[in-house]
Design a protein around this motif. Structure first.
Motif, mmCIF file in Angstrom:
data_model
loop_
_atom_site.group_PDB
_atom_site.id
_atom_site.type_symbol
_atom_site.label_atom_id
_atom_site.label_comp_id
_atom_site.label_asym_id
_atom_site.label_seq_id
_atom_site.Cartn_x
_atom_site.Cartn_y
_atom_site.Cartn_z
ATOM 1 N N TRP A 1 -12.546 -10.146 -13.387
ATOM 2 C CA TRP A 1 -11.446 -10.321 -14.453
ATOM 3 C C TRP A 1 -11.385 -9.516 -15.402
ATOM 4 C CZ3 TRP A 1 -7.922 -13.697 -14.170
ATOM 5 C CH2 TRP A 1 -7.954 -15.039 -13.597
ATOM 6 N N PRO A 2 -12.374 -8.443 -15.859
ATOM 7 C CA PRO A 2 -11.895 -7.397 -16.637
ATOM 8 C C PRO A 2 -11.097 -6.297 -16.082
ATOM 9 C CG PRO A 2 -14.408 -7.144 -15.885
ATOM 10 C CD PRO A 2 -13.800 -8.694 -15.627
ATOM 11 N N ILE A 3 -11.425 -6.234 -14.766
ATOM 12 C CA ILE A 3 -10.308 -5.401 -13.891
ATOM 13 C C ILE A 3 -8.956 -5.736 -13.924
ATOM 14 C CG2 ILE A 3 -10.354 -4.118 -11.713
ATOM 15 C CD1 ILE A 3 -12.873 -4.950 -10.984
ATOM 16 N N ILE A 4 -8.710 -6.961 -13.860
ATOM 17 C CA ILE A 4 -7.376 -7.589 -13.933
ATOM 18 C C ILE A 4 -6.840 -7.438 -15.158
ATOM 19 C CG2 ILE A 4 -5.994 -9.716 -13.373
ATOM 20 C CD1 ILE A 4 -7.970 -10.571 -11.481
ATOM 21 N N TYR A 5 -7.471 -7.714 -16.089
ATOM 22 C CA TYR A 5 -7.175 -7.602 -17.687
ATOM 23 C C TYR A 5 -6.897 -6.165 -17.982
ATOM 24 C CZ TYR A 5 -8.904 -12.237 -18.404
ATOM 25 O OH TYR A 5 -9.229 -13.649 -18.216
ATOM 26 N N SER A 6 -7.787 -5.349 -17.641
ATOM 27 C CA SER A 6 -7.436 -3.808 -18.017
ATOM 28 C C SER A 6 -6.258 -3.300 -17.270
ATOM 29 C CB SER A 6 -8.637 -3.234 -17.671
ATOM 30 O OG SER A 6 -9.985 -3.385 -18.317
ATOM 31 N N ILE A 7 -6.048 -3.542 -16.210
ATOM 32 C CA ILE A 7 -5.151 -2.905 -15.192
ATOM 33 C C ILE A 7 -3.698 -3.668 -15.661
ATOM 34 C CG2 ILE A 7 -4.091 -2.765 -13.046
ATOM 35 C CD1 ILE A 7 -6.855 -2.604 -11.839
ATOM 36 N N PHE B 1 0.789 -1.229 0.125
ATOM 37 C CA PHE B 1 -0.108 0.052 0.058
ATOM 38 C C PHE B 1 0.863 1.188 0.106
ATOM 39 C CE2 PHE B 1 -3.176 -3.236 1.180
ATOM 40 C CZ PHE B 1 -4.048 -2.749 0.287
ATOM 41 N N ARG B 2 1.877 1.326 0.747
ATOM 42 C CA ARG B 2 2.777 2.576 0.705
ATOM 43 C C ARG B 2 3.165 2.958 -0.636
ATOM 44 N NH1 ARG B 2 7.610 3.438 4.741
ATOM 45 N NH2 ARG B 2 5.980 2.778 6.256
ATOM 46 N N VAL C 1 0.277 -11.372 -7.767
ATOM 47 C CA VAL C 1 1.450 -10.746 -7.635
ATOM 48 C C VAL C 1 1.768 -9.836 -8.781
ATOM 49 C CG1 VAL C 1 4.114 -10.939 -7.585
ATOM 50 C CG2 VAL C 1 2.542 -12.399 -6.186
ATOM 51 N N LEU C 2 1.299 -10.257 -10.021
ATOM 52 C CA LEU C 2 1.614 -9.630 -11.390
ATOM 53 C C LEU C 2 0.901 -8.409 -11.333
ATOM 54 C CD1 LEU C 2 3.133 -10.236 -13.938
ATOM 55 C CD2 LEU C 2 0.796 -10.874 -14.934
ATOM 56 N N LEU C 3 -0.316 -8.300 -10.543
ATOM 57 C CA LEU C 3 -1.426 -7.337 -10.741
ATOM 58 C C LEU C 3 -0.868 -6.224 -9.755
ATOM 59 C CD1 LEU C 3 -4.273 -6.293 -11.503
ATOM 60 C CD2 LEU C 3 -4.934 -7.269 -9.352
ATOM 61 N N ILE C 4 -0.262 -6.674 -8.526
ATOM 62 C CA ILE C 4 0.203 -5.779 -7.689
ATOM 63 C C ILE C 4 1.478 -5.055 -8.384
ATOM 64 C CG2 ILE C 4 1.359 -5.390 -5.302
ATOM 65 C CD1 ILE C 4 -0.744 -7.328 -4.373
ATOM 66 N N LEU C 5 2.556 -5.779 -8.787
ATOM 67 C CA LEU C 5 3.743 -5.239 -9.499
ATOM 68 C C LEU C 5 3.328 -4.357 -10.626
ATOM 69 C CD1 LEU C 5 5.841 -8.428 -9.522
ATOM 70 C CD2 LEU C 5 5.998 -6.680 -8.010
ATOM 71 N N PHE D 1 -7.748 -2.102 -6.513
ATOM 72 C CA PHE D 1 -7.174 -3.042 -7.321
ATOM 73 C C PHE D 1 -6.023 -3.689 -6.738
ATOM 74 C CE2 PHE D 1 -8.463 0.670 -10.643
ATOM 75 C CZ PHE D 1 -9.833 0.161 -10.547
ATOM 76 N N VAL D 2 -5.017 -3.088 -6.018
ATOM 77 C CA VAL D 2 -4.213 -3.834 -5.331
ATOM 78 C C VAL D 2 -4.777 -4.896 -4.200
ATOM 79 C CG1 VAL D 2 -2.355 -3.524 -3.284
ATOM 80 C CG2 VAL D 2 -2.267 -2.012 -5.268
#
Lengths: 450, 293, 321
Positions: C248-254, B88-89, C293-297, B101-102
């Motif tokens: 899913w669409p959120i993950i795809y778009s982001i 989050f930071r 992990v991919l999403l957050i990265l 989203f995170v």
């Protein structure tokens, strides 16, 4: 976005696109081919196992896959399946199709099994929603599919697609509801009325608590329909629904208690039955009987529910602890032992049905003398073979001509605390032919008032 | 008439019980929102971790599960701090909704890590007091629920004292009211973020312990729905308002159980969102939210 | 340097992508599995693009499965009950969905982003609950669902291939529609609202109709995607409103790139391929962990998504020099 370097941008863009297209083809070919990389030099019979290896239904999925594996290993240890056409025994290769417990996952898995792995036959399938989404491609590709799940009649009685290649080796919602209702009427009702001197014209008060899903609604409709059709002296005093995965039934049970039922019929999953039983006894203080249904007959129920499960009833067809006497008991014991030895733990009902499905499949191939799908489909339709572990009608597994459903002889168990293990253990109390003990009314039981 | 009253009292009681779990979740979420102005959608995963830590320690040690709160709370503080620092930071002050989203990513990671370690089968533990039932005059209730309500009250009072009587608590409140001002006053706001996130996670973890002790089953995916409802509760009560979270939590607990009683259990989830939407149509900032613009 | 190159770049990239999409099934062979994966991919490209369009107006939704599912239900019900051709039913169903989308949007436009997220999520739950209530069972089939006419009847030879091209055309069409809208005056107004709603108001733009417009268009296209999915399956059931369908669409778009037209396309392709690849490796829980992990990265290190990866690498190289 900076466009200062457009020429290189464009080149990069093109190479990027080419990279992406290589990536697409690479991954698809890779994911399509992994199973084929297995040595193909020897001929094998390929059976695709549709199981939820991931997602919410994965516990059942693993049971299905492991049991299928067990059956295949046994058959292969014996040399395989005798195919007359080739005049020799051929081993079985199982191919796993993970439906991810979703409709999208299921259609991908099944299409991959059909076209990439070129399976001769499919077994498995669990959730009705998942099965309904991939039925049409199975119909289109005409691959025999022995389905051990999809208990909703909406799946097996479809008429918009050609279901002639699908065979349902499971009781549908109508069958299990019928067993429960007959048991309630023929056993529970007379016992209670005798013990408490209730007037014969008083209908038995039953409360329905069911999951808000195809599974639960199917049971509810079947129960209501049966009571009406058979004109039984049973009154449904409460119909309560709950969301799939619910763990707090306290309010629902409070409401049911106020309707004063003689018995609760609970249509739940295992994870719902445990809190429901505990909360009924402990939190809401209900002194009534609970009748639950076959898919809960799992070792986890016996450990999870604890002493609150004492005297509860369960409609069942395969149990880890109660083995019906007769021709099926030997094979059942052996299956449970082998399963425990190989995987440590108990096989479940879905596993047993899948294990049988593999044997049914090999039987059909042996009788057809070929793995040609049309011929196998034809033999499956006409097949009559001895029942194996689950007790079938007339001791035979055979698929009905109309919807290709096999018919089970279902039974009802009653749980009692076994001081030796400190857990409840079941005994079969119905039907007469295989019963181990009589149905008992516990001392604390109180009928609902009139 | 007498019977009716008893039933209503009983349903109210279950409403308050489920309200307790929601209050702990929502208070934590709101505390974090106050300081960091983000909403952690994966808050329910801390609840789930709380149940699993309690389960694991209970199997290992056989201690009274209520005592295990002393272990699950500090453990969750540490987990919360790690999550704040790593996930989050880095996104503080970036695009709108980024934290949601995170959180979606976090939900997938935590759920499946737990499933990987402990499998995704349903688990349950039993309270040592499960056989004790008390007569409250109108209704009989098992002792456990009274302990759960008492523990919730103690945790909330403890939180109040911490926020009002300690230096760190005061600094957290200052950061919550005016982040820039707090920074000017020499408060290390990033440290406050970490501490607040840890406390928020710990409250969720404590809710997890209480969830498990009450005999409810749990699996790795159990946290999402309660967390989403907690999110709805803080919106209902007003973002950043802790009294709002408490009243909102109770309201949702009561409305849900009332709906389960009158409309049927299938309506339980939908009805809290219907309540939320009705409140937002009437008052777009929530019941206790401050007006903006 | 000069304009013609910019134009060329902008056109050449999508053009190459389209050409790849056109020839891909022929290179891979008309194979059921590949076509199934590609068809689902295209459906989710349409869906993710529609979700993404909403973010152009500065709004977000966590419950787009509500529109996806309604598209499926309305279109198939119209097709079955009124007996009209499926394609007309899909458009009519999408129209009906967008009306509801605008109504939902009306409760949302005044709300702040977190509230909006929650309310949209709530609508998906509410609509699912309504679809399965027993009073509506005769129409919706309750939890059992019902069979839906296929987009291309299976009796036609090569139906899978025809289906692929139909969906491809719709996918290209909807992306072109989004591009057209974004370039129009409406698009400029949306951008102004997204960047700073107060300033937009000050310069005389009333944000409400524009936000509602975005809601309407987004739900319209989402409904088309939903209708295509159930027509592809040949069956519809209330699982279509599931949380995973919303996410899913959120993950795809982001991961692809929020607020770009190419983002949802790239994201859907890359993530679904990754998913299939991990599946082939037999990873189950790990798949979700990798995606998470991919999403957050991506959010932390590549806020503009994978489409900005070439630029990011270039910048990195430049810094290195």
């Amino acid at each position: 976005m900076p466009y200062h370097d457009t020429v290189t941008d464009m080149k990069q863009g093109i190479s990027y696109c080419i990279l992406v297209s290589i990536l697409i083809m690479g991954t698809l070919l890779f994911s399509g081919c992994t199973e084929q990389s297995a040595p193909e030099t020897t001929e094998t019979i390929k059976i695709g196992v549709v199981a939820s290896m991931s997602g919410p239904a994965s516990t059942t999925g693993k049971d299905i896959w492991q049991s299928a594996e067990l059956a295949a290993n046994e058959i292969n240890a014996d040399g395989g399946v005798l195919v007359k056409e080739l005049n020799k025994k051929i081993p079985i290769t199982l191919v796993q199709g993970d439906d991810e417990s979703t409709r999208e996952g299921g259609i991908k898995a099944v299409s991959k099994l059909i076209t990439q792995d070129n399976v001769d036959l499919l077994v498995g399938g669990y959730s009705s929603a998942v099965v309904s989404a991939h039925q049409s491609i199975v119909a289109d590709n005409k691959v025999p599919y022995i389905i051990s799940g999809g208990s909703s009649t909406a799946v097996s009685h479809r008429d918009d697609i050609d279901t002639s290649y699908m065979f349902f080796h499971r009781p549908n919602t109508d069958d299990s509801a019928k067993a429960s209702v007959i048991f309630i009427n023929e056993v529970v009702r007379p016992e209670i009325y005798k013990k408490f001197n209730l007037p014969e014209d008083r209908p038995l008060r039953v409360a329905l608590i069911f999951q808000d899903s195809p599974f639960g609604k199917g049971q509810q409709e079947a129960v209501l329909h049966l009571i009406k059709e058979m004109d039984l002296p049973i009154e449904i005093v409460a119909e309560e629904t709950f969301k799939m995965g619910e763990s707090d039934f306290r309010t629902t049970l409070t409401s049911v208690k106020s309707k004063k039922p003689d018995l609760i019929y609970a249509v739940t999953f295992l994870n719902e039955l445990i809190p429901l039983t505990q909360q009924a006894k402990r939190d809401v203080g209900m002194n009534t009987l609970i009748l639950s249904i076959e898919n809960n007959d799992d070792p986890d129920y016996y450990t999870g529910v604890g002493e609150y499960g004492d005297y509860t009833l369960m409609e069942s067809r395969f149990s880890p602890y109660a083995i019906p006497k007769g021709s099926t008991s030997e094979m059942t014991k052996q299956f449970l032992d082998n399963f425990k030895q190989k995987y440590g733990g108990f096989a479940g009902m879905m596993g047993a049905a899948t294990y049988e499905s593999i044997y049914i499949a090999t039987k059909a191939i042996e009788e057809a003398g070929t793995t040609e799908k049309g011929a196998v489909q034809k033999t499956l339709s006409d097949l009559t073979t001895d029942h194996m572990m689950e007790v079938m009608k007339d001791g035979k597994i055979t698929f009905s001509p109309d919807y290709h459903e096999s018919s089970f002889d279902l039974y009802v168990e009653q749980m009692k605390i076994d001081p030796a293990v400190g857990e409840i253990r079941p005994s079969i109390v119905w039907p007469e032919s295989i019963k181990e003990k009589g149905f008992e009314i516990p001392d604390w039981y109180q009928p609902g008032s009139t | 008439m007498d019977g009716n009253f008893e039933i209503i009292a009983q349903v109210l009681f279950w409403g308050i019980y489920s309200g307790c779990i929601y209050i702990l979740l929502a208070t934590g979420l709101n505390l974090i929102f106050g300081v960091m102005k983000i909403v952690n959608f994966a808050h329910g995963e801390f609840l789930m971790l709380g149940t699993y830590i309690t389960f694991f320690l209970f199997i290992m040690s056989g201690f009274n599960p209520y005592v295990l709160l002393c272990a699950s709370i500090p453990l969750l503080v540490v987990i919360g701090i790690i999550v704040e620092r790593l996930c989050f930071r880095p996104i503080l002050g970036t695009g709108k909704l980024n934290e949601i989203f995170v959180s979606i990513g976090l939900i997938y990671i935590i759920q499946n890590l737990v499933a990987r370690i402990w499998t995704d089968e349903w688990k349950t533990i039993q309270s040592p007091y499960r056989d004790i039932t008390l007569d409250l005059g109108v209704i009989y209730v098992p002792l456990d629920y009274l302990i759960i309500m008492a523990v919730t009250a103690i945790l909330l009072i403890g939180l109040y004292l911490f926020l009002h009587k300690t230096w760190i608590g005061t600094a957290i409140r200052a950061t919550s009211q005016d982040r820039a001002g707090a920074m000017l006053m020499g408060i290390n706001v990033e440290r406050m973020d970490m501490i607040t996130f840890g406390i928020g996670a710990a409250l969720a973890g404590a809710a997890g312990t209480l969830w498990a002790v009450s005999g409810q089953v749990f699996n790795p995916y159990m946290g999402s729905i309660p967390a989403i409802k907690a999110f709805a509760i803080i919106i209902l009560g007003g973002l950043g308002s802790i009294p709002g979270a408490i009243i909102g939590g109770l309201a949702v607990g009561l409305v849900e159980n009332g709906a389960a009683y009158t409309l049927g259990g299938a309506w339980k989830d939908a009805v809290s969102f219907i309540l939320l939407i009705i409140v937002l149509i009437i008052r777009p900032t929530g019941l206790f939210g401050e007006d903006e613009e | 340097m000069n304009l013609s190159f910019i134009r060329e770049k902008k056109i050449s990239l999508p053009l190459i992508t389209i050409i790849i999409a056109l020839v891909l099934p022929h290179i891979l062979g008309s194979n059921l599995y590949f076509l199934t994966v590609l068809n689902l991919m295209l459906i989710f490209i349409i869906y993710a693009s529609a979700w993404n369009f909403l973010t152009f107006s500065g709004q977000g939704s966590l419950g787009h499965a509500a529109f996806f599912g309604m598209g499926g239900y309305f279109s198939s019900l119209i097709a079955i009950k009124a007996g009209v051709p499926l394609i007309i039913a899909i458009i009519a169903g999408a129209g009906l969905t967008s009306v509801i989308g605008v109504l939902i949007g009306m409760t949302c436009v005044r709300l702040r982003e977190w509230f909006l997220a929650m309310v949209t999520f709530g609508f998906a739950v509410i609509i699912q609950t309504i679809v399965v209530i027993s009073q509506l069972n005769p129409i919706t089939g309750g939890w059992d669902g019902y069979a839906v006419p296929k987009l291309i009847p299976l009796s036609i030879p090569g139906s899978q291939m025809i289906e692929y091209y139909c969906i491809l055309i719709i996918a290209i069409g909807s992306i072109l529609l989004f591009q057209f809208l974004l370039k129009s005056k409406t698009g400029l107004a949306l951008a102004a609202i997204r960047e700073n709603e107060m300033e937009a108001k000050a310069s005389g733009i009333n944000p409400v109709p524009f936000k509602l417009f975005a809601f309407g268009i987004s739900s319209f296209i989402t409904a088309i995607a939903g209708a295509l999915e159930v027509a592809h399956f040949g069956y519809i059931s209330p699982e279509i409103f599931g949380t995973d369908i919303s996410f899913w669409p959120i993950i795809y778009s982001i991961t692809g790139g929020l607020g770009t037209l190419a983002g949802p396309v790239v994201g859907t392709v890359v993530i679904s391929l990754l998913w299939e690849g991990l599946n082939a490796l037999g990873l189950t829980y790990e798949r979700f962990i990798v995606i998470g992990v991919l999403l957050i990265l991506t959010i932390i290190f590549l806020p503009k998504g994978l489409v900005s990866l070439p630029d990011a690498i270039k910048n990195l190289k430049k810094d290195g020099k």
